[in-house]
Write a protein that holds these residues in place. Structure first.
Motif, mmCIF file in Angstrom:
data_model
loop_
_atom_site.group_PDB
_atom_site.id
_atom_site.type_symbol
_atom_site.label_atom_id
_atom_site.label_comp_id
_atom_site.label_asym_id
_atom_site.label_seq_id
_atom_site.Cartn_x
_atom_site.Cartn_y
_atom_site.Cartn_z
ATOM 1 N N VAL A 225 11.032 17.766 79.280
ATOM 2 C CA VAL A 225 9.668 17.360 78.912
ATOM 3 C C VAL A 225 9.677 16.542 77.623
ATOM 4 N N GLU A 226 10.503 16.936 76.679
ATOM 5 C CA GLU A 226 10.636 16.159 75.445
ATOM 6 C C GLU A 226 11.072 14.724 75.747
ATOM 7 N N GLY A 227 12.025 14.573 76.661
ATOM 8 C CA GLY A 227 12.473 13.241 77.046
ATOM 9 C C GLY A 227 11.399 12.448 77.771
ATOM 10 N N GLY A 262 19.655 14.530 80.784
ATOM 11 C CA GLY A 262 20.509 15.670 81.086
ATOM 12 C C GLY A 262 20.881 16.390 79.810
ATOM 13 N N ASN A 263 21.638 17.462 79.959
ATOM 14 C CA ASN A 263 22.041 18.244 78.800
ATOM 15 C C ASN A 263 23.288 17.672 78.136
ATOM 16 N N ASN A 264 23.963 16.737 78.862
ATOM 17 C CA ASN A 264 25.156 16.082 78.317
ATOM 18 C C ASN A 264 26.301 17.071 78.121
ATOM 19 N N GLN A 265 26.214 18.226 78.823
ATOM 20 C CA GLN A 265 27.263 19.254 78.730
ATOM 21 C C GLN A 265 27.390 19.960 80.077
ATOM 22 N N ALA A 301 25.658 13.903 82.689
ATOM 23 C CA ALA A 301 24.777 12.819 82.252
ATOM 24 C C ALA A 301 25.253 12.177 80.954
ATOM 25 N N ASP A 302 25.442 10.874 81.010
ATOM 26 C CA ASP A 302 25.578 10.089 79.783
ATOM 27 C C ASP A 302 24.155 9.757 79.333
ATOM 28 N N VAL A 303 23.712 10.358 78.234
ATOM 29 C CA VAL A 303 22.332 10.161 77.776
ATOM 30 C C VAL A 303 22.268 9.222 76.565
ATOM 31 N N SER A 304 23.331 8.456 76.351
ATOM 32 C CA SER A 304 23.387 7.611 75.151
ATOM 33 C C SER A 304 22.281 6.559 75.127
ATOM 34 N N ALA A 305 21.913 6.021 76.300
ATOM 35 C CA ALA A 305 20.849 5.008 76.329
ATOM 36 C C ALA A 305 19.518 5.608 75.895
ATOM 37 N N GLY A 311 15.670 8.475 70.533
ATOM 38 C CA GLY A 311 16.095 9.561 69.653
ATOM 39 C C GLY A 311 16.236 10.894 70.353
ATOM 40 N N TYR A 312 16.153 10.888 71.683
ATOM 41 C CA TYR A 312 16.251 12.134 72.457
ATOM 42 C C TYR A 312 17.613 12.789 72.292
ATOM 43 N N THR A 313 17.601 14.089 72.005
ATOM 44 C CA THR A 313 18.833 14.876 71.992
ATOM 45 C C THR A 313 18.540 16.246 72.599
ATOM 46 N N PRO A 314 19.168 16.594 73.722
ATOM 47 C CA PRO A 314 18.948 17.926 74.295
ATOM 48 C C PRO A 314 19.449 18.997 73.332
#
Length: 335
Positions: A225-227, A262-265, A301-305, A311-314
């Motif tokens: 939801v934050e994203g 994604g959670n990137n993990q 998930a690569d969430v770098s974009a 500024g999104y960071t799970p």
């Protein structure tokens, strides 16, 4: 802002709607409360929203063009979050037409309404399933996604193509969000965490496909939801770095973007089950089975974009997220 949210009685949609109302937006929820899974859970989510200042609701199908147009004409949304869809990979093997009706025809109705009634920004749900047969990890939005392995995945890829067309032709800013295995309180009963919890508490064995060796980028609903909100607040423009000689699926000369959320993990399914056992205080009896048709071995998930642009960071580890789900489940079902 005035925001129309389709799928507002759904898992992500209801959680998002609470957040939007809390910050002062007006929200029109649009949902058909279908019976793909227990409608009483959808009704319970909706009941928590009913009566909140700024919330109104329309019960209708996305395929009902007149109902969609009427909602846009009367509510006049500034922005739209299109989350309603026929979900589920496995169900798409049994009932493929439901995916065309909801995910293709229904999405076209949303695009057409955005075109004819005006819309500052359309944010819509894509899925990690679009990566299909890809094996390069992590999955990046710049990767080609031309090999879906389920009709559900194909319908989500089609949504991205349809959105790009409308961004190009009519200048509608659109952002597609590829969600990675969302879980948390008020979640979907057809998802693994819900199914496993119910069966473990009932003393029944759980079906563990691919012998539990596949991994998923399990993402907590609050992080999702934050994203969504971060992207909703940033309508895209044409990408000045876009090179038509080396095209990328992620951006365009049109006001169009696609992001992973994604959670990137990634976590192996067997580890996920261990965390659930700890939260429940019970051991699972596992029935180890081969991979199911339409499933993929791993997602990551690569969430770098998304981090770069919003500024999104799970921030929610699975230990916290699963514990929160179990607390909700025990309270809701009184077990």
């Amino acid at each position: 802002m005035r925001i129309l949210v389709t799928g507002a009685a759904g898992f992500i949609g209801s959680t998002l709607t609470h957040r939007l109302l809390e910050r002062g937006d007006e929200v029109l929820g649009f949902d058909n409360l279908n019976d793909y899974y227990d409608p009483t859970l959808k009704e319970a989510r909706l009941a928590r929203l009913q009566g909140r200042p700024g919330f109104t609701f329309v019960r209708a199908d996305l395929e009902d063009r007149a109902a969609v147009d009427r909602a846009f004409k009367e509510f006049k949304p500034d922005r739209v979050v299109a989350l309603a869809a026929q979900a589920g990979v496995r169900y798409s093997l049994e009932n493929p037409r439901a995916y065309i009706d909801s995910n293709i025809v229904g999405f076209l109705n949303i695009l057409e309404a955005c075109r004819h009634f005006g819309c500052e920004h359309l944010v819509y749900a894509s899925s990690s399933s679009v990566y299909g047969a890809n094996r390069k990890l992590p999955f990046a939005v710049e990767d080609s996604v031309d090999h879906p392995v389920s009709l559900y995945a194909a319908s989500k890829k089609a949504n991205e193509l349809m959105a790009h067309t409308y961004s190009h032709l009519y200048g509608i800013p659109t952002t597609g969000l590829r969600f990675f295995t969302v879980y948390g309180p008020w979640g979907r009963p057809d998802m693994a965490l819900f199914l496993f919890t119910r069966k473990i508490l009932a003393g029944e064995p759980i079906d563990v496909f691919n012998h539990g060796r596949h991994s998923r980028d399990f993402t907590y609903v609050d992080d999702i939801v934050e994203g969504v909100i971060r992207t909703l607040d940033r309508p895209p423009g044409p990408d000045p770095a876009y090179d038509p000689m080396h095209p990328t699926p992620a951006s365009s000369t049109a006001p169009y973007r696609v992001y992973n959320i994604g959670n990137n993990q990634p976590v192996e399914l067997l580890r996920y089950i261990e965390v659930l056992e700890d939260a429940l205080g019970r051991k699972a009896e596992m029935r180890l089975l081969p991979m199911q048709p339409g499933d993929v071995p791993d997602t990551y998930a690569d969430v770098s974009a998304l981090q770069r642009d919003t500024g999104y960071t799970p921030s929610t580890p699975i230990e916290t997220g699963v514990r929160n789900f179990v607390e909700w489940y025990r309270d809701y079902y009184k077990v």
